[in-house]
Write an enzyme that holds these catalytic residues in place. Structure first.
Site, PDB file in Angstrom:
ATOM      1  N   GLY A 216       0.814  -1.208   0.000  1.00  0.00           N
ATOM      2  CA  GLY A 216       0.000   0.000   0.000  1.00  0.00           C
ATOM      3  C   GLY A 216       0.845   1.255   0.000  1.00  0.00           C
ATOM      4  O   GLY A 216       1.818   1.371  -0.749  1.00  0.00           O
ATOM      5  N   GLY A 219       4.703   1.208  -0.051  1.00  0.00           N
ATOM      6  CA  GLY A 219       5.483   0.779  -1.200  1.00  0.00           C
ATOM      7  C   GLY A 219       5.401  -0.707  -1.445  1.00  0.00           C
ATOM      8  O   GLY A 219       4.322  -1.309  -1.371  1.00  0.00           O
ATOM      9  N   ASP A 247      -4.088  -3.452  -9.640  1.00  0.00           N
ATOM     10  CA  ASP A 247      -3.984  -3.779 -11.068  1.00  0.00           C
ATOM     11  C   ASP A 247      -3.022  -2.821 -11.765  1.00  0.00           C
ATOM     12  O   ASP A 247      -2.242  -3.225 -12.633  1.00  0.00           O
ATOM     13  CB  ASP A 247      -5.361  -3.718 -11.722  1.00  0.00           C
ATOM     14  CG  ASP A 247      -6.360  -4.640 -11.057  1.00  0.00           C
ATOM     15  OD1 ASP A 247      -5.950  -5.735 -10.629  1.00  0.00           O
ATOM     16  OD2 ASP A 247      -7.537  -4.266 -10.970  1.00  0.00           O
ATOM     17  N   ASP A 293     -11.703   2.262 -12.597  1.00  0.00           N
ATOM     18  CA  ASP A 293     -10.573   1.368 -12.399  1.00  0.00           C
ATOM     19  C   ASP A 293      -9.361   1.709 -13.255  1.00  0.00           C
ATOM     20  O   ASP A 293      -8.245   1.366 -12.895  1.00  0.00           O
ATOM     21  CB  ASP A 293     -11.004  -0.075 -12.695  1.00  0.00           C
ATOM     22  CG  ASP A 293     -11.941  -0.622 -11.627  1.00  0.00           C
ATOM     23  OD1 ASP A 293     -12.566   0.183 -10.923  1.00  0.00           O
ATOM     24  OD2 ASP A 293     -12.045  -1.854 -11.494  1.00  0.00           O
TER      25      ASP A 293
END
Length: 315
Positions: A216, A219, A247, A293
């Site tokens: 997160g 890193g 993604d 997204d």
């Protein structure tokens, strides 16, 4: 298809929705084309207007969709995102009995991999139907037999299956990949509470050449048989939507690492991985800056300018 209320608040009271195309593998493929790579999308869609829109959108983003399958007796899958103004958005899936849920091992064909260097799969597709896990397993094996490298993002979706089935299935796929891409929460789900270095060691023992552990905002950490590479996160002032960040991370990493298979088996591997993680951290962070997204993902030139600290001329 993804539907999102056009205003924040409970989804039950939303009068208007925006529609777009999404899905983990789709997000990665689009991210790769934005970063100058060629990508082929394999999937099953309903023979309905939503399936038409998916194909038009992906083709418009430069993806090869020539091998997509249309199913006249099952619909294109749907999901909804709900923003309440605090925390991560809630996601509601309507993928049971969709065209994608009917993927089986019999659908996997060698032509999928013709001219390709790499296969990327996630742990979402195996959760969609009775035969989807076997299909992914066959695809991973077939790709490696044809000389492709394979990456696997577990992309845990607890709403799609029970925890034991999820854990057993995801762990069974780890030995079939060359690059494993878990997040810290997924690593804990699979192996229990451990240190990042212990996760890297244990996952490498299962067979992958590379493990990239996503942390997160802190890193990521990359592991090979010879190196541990810690790369700090890319700081952003605010977070709009975290869905799709993993993604984008995968797309950023693969855009650097996908190349000749022999590069993954030489002393060049740590160098490739370090450059890939640096790009992946930035790309993943940028994906949190917009709703949707992938629609706001920057191009390669925009990303390189950001990483070099350059200001873009906009007018």
């Amino acid at each position: 298809m993804l539907f999102q209320p056009m205003t924040e608040g409970p989804i039950a009271y939303a009068p208007l929705y925006g529609q777009s195309v999404a899905g983990s593998e789709t997000n990665v493929a689009i991210g790769l084309t934005r970063l100058g790579k060629q990508a082929r999308w394999i999937g099953r869609l309903g023979e309905d207007p939503f399936g038409d829109l998916v194909l038009r959108t992906l083709a418009g983003e430069g993806l090869d969709v020539g091998l997509a399958v249309r199913d006249s007796s099952a619909p294109t899958g749907l999901f909804f995102k709900e923003f309440k103004g605090y925390g991560d958005p809630n996601v509601y899936f309507y993928r049971a009995r969709s065209a994608a849920s009917r993927l089986t091992a019999a659908d996997v064909r060698e032509e999928w991999f013709a001219g390709a260097k790499h296969l990327h799969v996630t742990g979402i597709t195996p959760a969609l139907g009775d035969g989807t896990a076997d299909a992914i397993r066959i695809a991973m094996n077939m790709a490696r037999e044809q000389g492709l490298t394979v990456s696997f993002d577990p992309n845990l979706r607890r709403k799609l299956w029970d925890e034991k089935t999820a854990r057993d299935t995801l762990l069974s796929l780890v030995p079939l990949c060359d690059l494993f891409l878990p997040g810290a929460e997924e690593a804990e789900f699979l192996l229990g509470e451990m240190s990042p270095d212990a996760y890297g060691h244990d996952f490498l023992q299962m067979g992958p050449s590379v493990v990239a552990l996503k942390l997160g905002e802190d890193g990521s950490v990359g592991f090979t048989g010879d190196a541990i590479l810690r790369v700090p996160g890319y700081r952003v002032e605010r977070v709009v939507d975290t869905v799709g960040a993993g993604d984008a991370f995968a797309a950023g990493l693969l855009s650097v690492m996908v190349g000749p298979t022999e590069d993954w088996r030489t002393e060049r591997l740590p160098e490739l991985l370090l450059r890939g993680l640096e790009r992946a951290n930035v790309y993943g962070a940028l994906a949190t800056q917009f709703k949707g997204d992938w629609s706001g993902l920057p191009s390669l030139s925009e990303l390189e300018a950001l990483m070099q600290g350059k200001r873009q001329t906009t007018r």
